[in-house]
Design an enzyme around this catalytic site. Structure first.
Site, PDB file in Angstrom:
ATOM      1  CE  LYS A 205       0.131   6.600  -2.227  1.00  0.00           C
ATOM      2  NZ  LYS A 205      -0.842   7.313  -1.392  1.00  0.00           N
TER       3      LYS A 205
ATOM      4  N   GLY B 195       0.820  -1.324  -0.073  1.00  0.00           N
ATOM      5  CA  GLY B 195       0.190   0.002  -0.109  1.00  0.00           C
ATOM      6  C   GLY B 195       0.885   1.397  -0.021  1.00  0.00           C
ATOM      7  CB  SER B 196      -0.092   4.836   1.299  1.00  0.00           C
ATOM      8  OG  SER B 196      -1.182   4.932   0.075  1.00  0.00           O
ATOM      9  CB  THR B 197       4.360   1.982   3.455  1.00  0.00           C
ATOM     10  OG1 THR B 197       4.199   0.327   2.958  1.00  0.00           O
ATOM     11  CG2 THR B 197       3.387   1.766   5.121  1.00  0.00           C
TER      12      THR B 197
END
Length: 491
Positions: free
Chosen positions: A222, A218-220
């Site tokens: 990014k 997920g967004s980790t």
């Protein structure tokens, strides 16, 4: 002697010779193989004839031995605070074998390692019982307790990994639900039944989620996308607007992806603001501009696509080679066919916190003999300079801003500089048909500006009694990461 009798005598002689040759072959040529065969009960009896050495955490043993009267196997293994340390120790069972540190360093713990030959020989000459050596771990007991208790309090499936970014030491490694290795360390029917029950459970308590299972990060992810964009010159100023609109239309597709915050927070904003509010559009656009090869190259420098040995094996996290443009864009926000272990995301966070240098993670501080002499010492070993110091410091600035002013604010620690990133990962056959995973990654800096701890928290809320709207890395993972960081900083 008539001819038939002579033939019979020669035949019997040949059979006797063959038998003697075979006996000598078994006794001499196959001696070691047979003597050490796992099915040789004498080998098993010998293995459990004396107490093993111990696994040490924070100067104290977390293992021991217990006599088993009425059995050929005189001693069985016992584990102190077994469920909390099971992902570290693994199990050592008279019936089920050994895993993790108990298995990898079985030779030292049993006393059979070749490096203990002189000690073994002296014990044999003096009539002393064989003794095993100890495995001294890098685990910080307070950090381990904070990690494990945080997951238990959530009543969640999940994992936590904490590393020292400067050295690669594993400071905490927790996985839930867990198990007590002591309950099936013997050979009784009841213990065998207990092992079968644990093996059959759908929530897989015997699985080490920190090392052996992979999930979409997920967004980790990014933070890695941002690092790759800076390293390859796609971004030159983290405060400059990117021009990425929201909702974002995937390349070569009619699919549009929005955000969990108002469009005004994310429309055409800078990478720094995009990190602050976890704007999908910004990182989808960066991944599209980078392309799969540059993103994969950066991911591999952080450890993706390669098994890690700490010395326990961790499965490889995956940044796939064959991706089309829509799939490549999705990896920028940690979705699509991208997968990671919690250990791997801890390595990414630690590498960025350590100014771009990724250290190989290691779990064993020292192997020592029964006389406490050092047999082998663990030491820091660089894996890669994944990105430049300048790139890493820019990502640190964004992560620290995200804690102070954005979605990672629950990781704040008074008087301490903390960088963090939330993550909520969709998964399932139709991507969004399962409750999402919650992730959180962070690091803390000491007064000298160094980072002594980086943490990755993974939570699978599928069995939790919680509303879907409450499933977020900042809500579920950040408090655990904060507690682990505080435990290390106090030390």
């Amino acid at each position: 002697m008539n001819r038939p009798l002579r033939h019979i005598a020669v035949f019997c002689g040949l059979l006797t010779l063959a038998l003697l040759l075979r006996a000598n072959w078994v006794q001499f040529a196959k001696n070691d193989d047979l003597a050490n065969d796992k099915k040789n009960r004498r080998v098993q009896i010998e293995a459990f004839s004396h107490p093993r050495g111990d696994i040490i955490v924070g100067g104290k043993s977390i293992t021991g031995a217990k006599e088993t009267p009425g059995s050929d196997f005189k001693f069985k293994r016992v584990f102190k605070e077994g469920p909390m340390y099971a992902p570290v120790t693994g199990y050592f069972s008279q019936a089920q074998g050994a895993t993790f540190l108990e298995g990898v360093h079985n030779g030292i713990l049993s006393g059979n390692d070749d490096r203990l030959f002189i000690k073994r020989t002296l014990d044999m000459l003096t009539g002393k019982k064989q003794q095993g050596g100890d495995v001294v771990t890098t685990i910080d007991p307070k950090a381990q307790k904070a990690a494990y208790q945080g997951l238990v309090d959530l009543n969640a499936k999940g994992a936590v990994v904490a590393l020292d970014p400067r050295s690669g030491k594993v400071l905490a490694m927790a996985s839930t639900p867990s198990y007590d290795p002591s309950v099936f360390s013997g050979i009784s029917l009841a213990e065998g039944k207990k092992f079968k029950e644990l093996s059959a459970r759908k929530d897989k308590p015997l699985s080490n989620r920190a090392l052996r299972e992979i999930y979409p990060p997920g967004s980790t992810f990014k933070i890695l996308t941002a690092a790759a964009a800076l390293e390859h010159g796609v971004v030159t100023d983290i405060d400059k607007p990117t021009g990425a609109p929201t909702p974002y239309k995937l390349p070569l597709s009619s699919t549009r992806i929005g955000n969990d915050v108002p469009d005004s927070n994310c429309d055409k904003v800078s990478v720094k603001t995009g990190m602050q509010w976890s704007c999908n559009n910004v990182f989808l656009d960066l991944a599209d501009k980078l392309g799969k090869d540059k993103l994969r190259e950066t991911a591999e420098k952080f450890g993706f696509n390669e098994e890690q040995f700490i010395p326990v094996r961790a499965v490889a996290s995956s940044y796939p080679e064959k991706l089309d443009k829509p799939q490549t864009a999705l990896t920028g926000m940690g979705q699509g066919s991208l997968t990671s272990t919690p250990l791997q995301m801890a390595m990414v966070t630690a590498g960025l916190a350590n100014d771009g240098k990724v250290m190989k993670p290691y779990l064993v501080e020292e192997l020592r003999g029964p006389d406490l002499s050092t047999i082998e010492k663990g030491s820091p070993d660089p894996l890669n300079q994944a990105v430049s110091e300048e790139t890493a410091k820019s990502v640190q600035e964004m992560m620290e801003n995200t804690v102070e002013n954005g979605t990672a604010n629950k990781a704040r620690i008074d008087g301490v500089t903390v960088g963090g990133k939330t993550g909520t990962a969709q998964h399932g056959a139709d991507v969004n048909d399962e409750r999402p995973y919650a992730w959180f990654v962070s690091y803390a800096k000491n007064s000298e500006g160094e980072s002594p701890v980086a943490v990755a928290v993974f939570v699978d809320p599928s069995d939790m009694d919680i509303a879907r709207s409450e499933i977020a890395g900042g809500k579920l993972g950040a408090p655990i990461a904060k507690a682990v960081m505080e435990a290390v900083l106090e030390r």
